[in-house]
Design a protein around this motif. Structure first.
Motif, PDB file in Angstrom:
ATOM      1  N   ALA A  13      -1.200   3.093  34.824  1.00  0.00           N
ATOM      2  CA  ALA A  13      -0.225   3.722  35.414  1.00  0.00           C
ATOM      3  C   ALA A  13       1.270   3.432  35.008  1.00  0.00           C
ATOM      4  CB  ALA A  13      -0.220   3.510  36.891  1.00  0.00           C
ATOM      5  N   LEU A  14       2.217   4.435  35.197  1.00  0.00           N
ATOM      6  CA  LEU A  14       3.559   4.031  34.598  1.00  0.00           C
ATOM      7  C   LEU A  14       4.261   2.694  35.621  1.00  0.00           C
ATOM      8  CD1 LEU A  14       5.213   7.564  34.404  1.00  0.00           C
ATOM      9  CD2 LEU A  14       4.695   6.104  32.732  1.00  0.00           C
ATOM     10  N   GLN A  21       9.960   8.099  26.931  1.00  0.00           N
ATOM     11  CA  GLN A  21       8.596   8.111  27.444  1.00  0.00           C
ATOM     12  C   GLN A  21       8.588   8.999  28.658  1.00  0.00           C
ATOM     13  OE1 GLN A  21       7.426   4.086  27.968  1.00  0.00           O
ATOM     14  NE2 GLN A  21       8.015   3.253  26.003  1.00  0.00           N
ATOM     15  N   VAL A  22       7.306   9.246  29.077  1.00  0.00           N
ATOM     16  CA  VAL A  22       7.222   9.872  30.342  1.00  0.00           C
ATOM     17  C   VAL A  22       7.690   9.282  31.364  1.00  0.00           C
ATOM     18  CG1 VAL A  22       5.263  10.551  32.099  1.00  0.00           C
ATOM     19  CG2 VAL A  22       4.849  10.994  29.477  1.00  0.00           C
ATOM     20  N   TYR A  41       6.537  14.200  37.253  1.00  0.00           N
ATOM     21  CA  TYR A  41       6.280  13.768  36.088  1.00  0.00           C
ATOM     22  C   TYR A  41       6.981  14.709  34.742  1.00  0.00           C
ATOM     23  CZ  TYR A  41       2.695  10.652  38.099  1.00  0.00           C
ATOM     24  OH  TYR A  41       1.945   9.869  38.690  1.00  0.00           O
ATOM     25  N   LYS A  42       7.590  13.958  34.058  1.00  0.00           N
ATOM     26  CA  LYS A  42       8.342  14.870  32.959  1.00  0.00           C
ATOM     27  C   LYS A  42       7.922  14.137  31.614  1.00  0.00           C
ATOM     28  CE  LYS A  42      12.421  16.212  35.688  1.00  0.00           C
ATOM     29  NZ  LYS A  42      13.908  16.095  35.732  1.00  0.00           N
ATOM     30  N   PRO A  43       7.989  14.916  30.513  1.00  0.00           N
ATOM     31  CA  PRO A  43       7.361  14.342  29.315  1.00  0.00           C
ATOM     32  C   PRO A  43       8.327  13.574  28.718  1.00  0.00           C
ATOM     33  CG  PRO A  43       7.854  16.636  29.226  1.00  0.00           C
ATOM     34  CD  PRO A  43       7.944  16.320  30.440  1.00  0.00           C
ATOM     35  N   ALA A  79       1.155  14.835  27.395  1.00  0.00           N
ATOM     36  CA  ALA A  79       0.899  15.855  26.372  1.00  0.00           C
ATOM     37  C   ALA A  79       1.829  17.246  26.389  1.00  0.00           C
ATOM     38  CB  ALA A  79      -0.537  16.696  27.053  1.00  0.00           C
ATOM     39  N   GLY A  80       3.046  16.851  27.033  1.00  0.00           N
ATOM     40  CA  GLY A  80       4.181  17.784  27.140  1.00  0.00           C
ATOM     41  C   GLY A  80       4.355  18.567  28.140  1.00  0.00           C
ATOM     42  N   TYR A  81       3.679  18.498  29.456  1.00  0.00           N
ATOM     43  CA  TYR A  81       3.983  19.122  30.439  1.00  0.00           C
ATOM     44  C   TYR A  81       4.786  18.443  31.309  1.00  0.00           C
ATOM     45  CZ  TYR A  81       0.008  22.246  28.634  1.00  0.00           C
ATOM     46  OH  TYR A  81      -0.709  22.819  27.831  1.00  0.00           O
TER      47      TYR A  81
END
Length: 345
Positions: A13-14, A21-22, A41-43, A79-81
């Motif tokens: 986990a972050l 980074q995410v 969460y942002k990419p 993954a970019g979402y």
């Protein structure tokens, strides 16, 4: 409970937000007069000058956003979402009294409200929103997707049909006591209205479990034993409770995720453990989803229901499959014109 400053209890986990980074941000918004707590969460490299596809992630029954829902939300963000995982109303860090009320209509509206919030986030492409639900959140995501066509692609992991199980019992083992449990629900509602006291069904988790090996083995193997270990020990979180109000049964028992599944025309991915004791619920919905443009049942060899939440290599297989699925269908909004074959693995 955890040394993670964000309160997250899933693996890898972050722990902090870093440039390129995410990132994770706790947000709050109103849904039918109740304050909802969610993690957004942002990419990596997020920019207000770009647009991104986005995905709602609904947690399991008894779960919270900091557990498996957060895990998949983070993986999809990698993954970019742009992703959001919210605590259901009356549960977790969200508001609502009495605590742990579990009305299907509320849970479905929680998912719609996540989409509502995503539509206000700068950078979200409103034409490329997908939905993912795990366990009970999967059944409620199926329900939401039947009529909410903002969701352009729909996926579930170890879907749990809460209505069928609360009505018929697990593995349809309590068909002879349906009316008795409805009477219990009615009595519990009367008690709450007249005294303010709340009756619950299930297991209250005051802290980490200290069950002996013998006590744990006394719980039937499969979903319930592994769920006790998962929620009470391995990924314990104080906001996560494996009980719900008894009066909720009067709502739950009239709900069934299998009903009107033919309304789903979006691409559909359903993931389950090949030998999981809950797989029958995924199979039933999958078979009745006859109007999806493209549907796929993806089975994980060797995985039980709870193991799809945390165990390797299963979660990596699931993450890769989800990313492949959403990449395929959220890149194009013209799926309603495709005639792709139904695929079953």
């Amino acid at each position: 409970m955890t040394t993670n400053p964000c309160g997250l209890v899933y693996d890898q986990a972050l722990t902090e937000n870093k440039a390129e980074q995410v990132t994770i941000e706790t947000v709050h918004y109103q849904n039918n007069g109740i304050e909802i707590a969610a993690n957004l969460y942002k990419p990596a490299g997020y920019s207000v000058d770009k647009t991104y596809p986005a995905i709602t992630v609904a947690h399991p029954n008894g779960g919270v956003k900091e557990q498996v829902a957060g895990y998949f939300a983070q993986k999809l963000a990698e993954a970019g979402y742009i992703t959001i995982a919210a605590d259901a109303a009356y549960q977790g860090a969200s508001g609502g009294q009495p605590r742990n009320r579990d009305y299907p209509a509320h849970r479905v509206e929680d998912i719609r409200a996540m989409a509502d919030y995503l539509e206000t986030v700068v950078g979200v492409d409103k034409d490329k929103i997908g939905a993912l639900g795990i366990c009970g959140g999967g059944g409620y995501t199926i329900e939401a997707a039947k009529t909410d066509k903002r969701f352009k692609a729909v996926a579930t992991v170890s879907m749990f049909n809460s209505g069928r199980v609360r009505r018929n019992g697990f593995l349809d083992s309590q068909l002879d006591s349906i009316q008795d449990r409805l009477q219990d629900a009615a009595k519990a509602r009367t008690k709450y209205v007249t005294t303010g006291e709340v009756d619950y069904v299930g297991q209250y988790l005051p802290g980490k479990l200290t069950l002996s090996k013998e006590q744990l083995e006394a719980i039937p193997a499969g979903l319930y034993r592994e769920g006790t270990e998962y929620y009470g020990d391995r990924y314990y979180h104080p906001n996560s409770q494996s009980w719900y109000t008894t009066e909720s049964l009067s709502h739950l028992m009239a709900f069934d995720a299998e009903d009107r599944v033919d309304l789903i025309n979006q691409p559909l991915l359903m993931i389950a453990g090949k030998d999981a004791d809950t797989r029958y619920m995924t199979d039933a919905v999958f078979e009745k989803a006859v109007n999806t443009v493209n549907k796929e049942l993806y089975l994980i060899d060797g995985a039980s229901h709870i193991q799809t939440y945390w165990k390797e290599p299963y979660v990596t297989q699931e993450s890769e499959k989800l990313i492949e699925f959403f990449d395929q269908y959220l890149d194009s909004v013209s799926y309603t014109h495709l005639t792709l074959p139904t695929k079953r693995i």
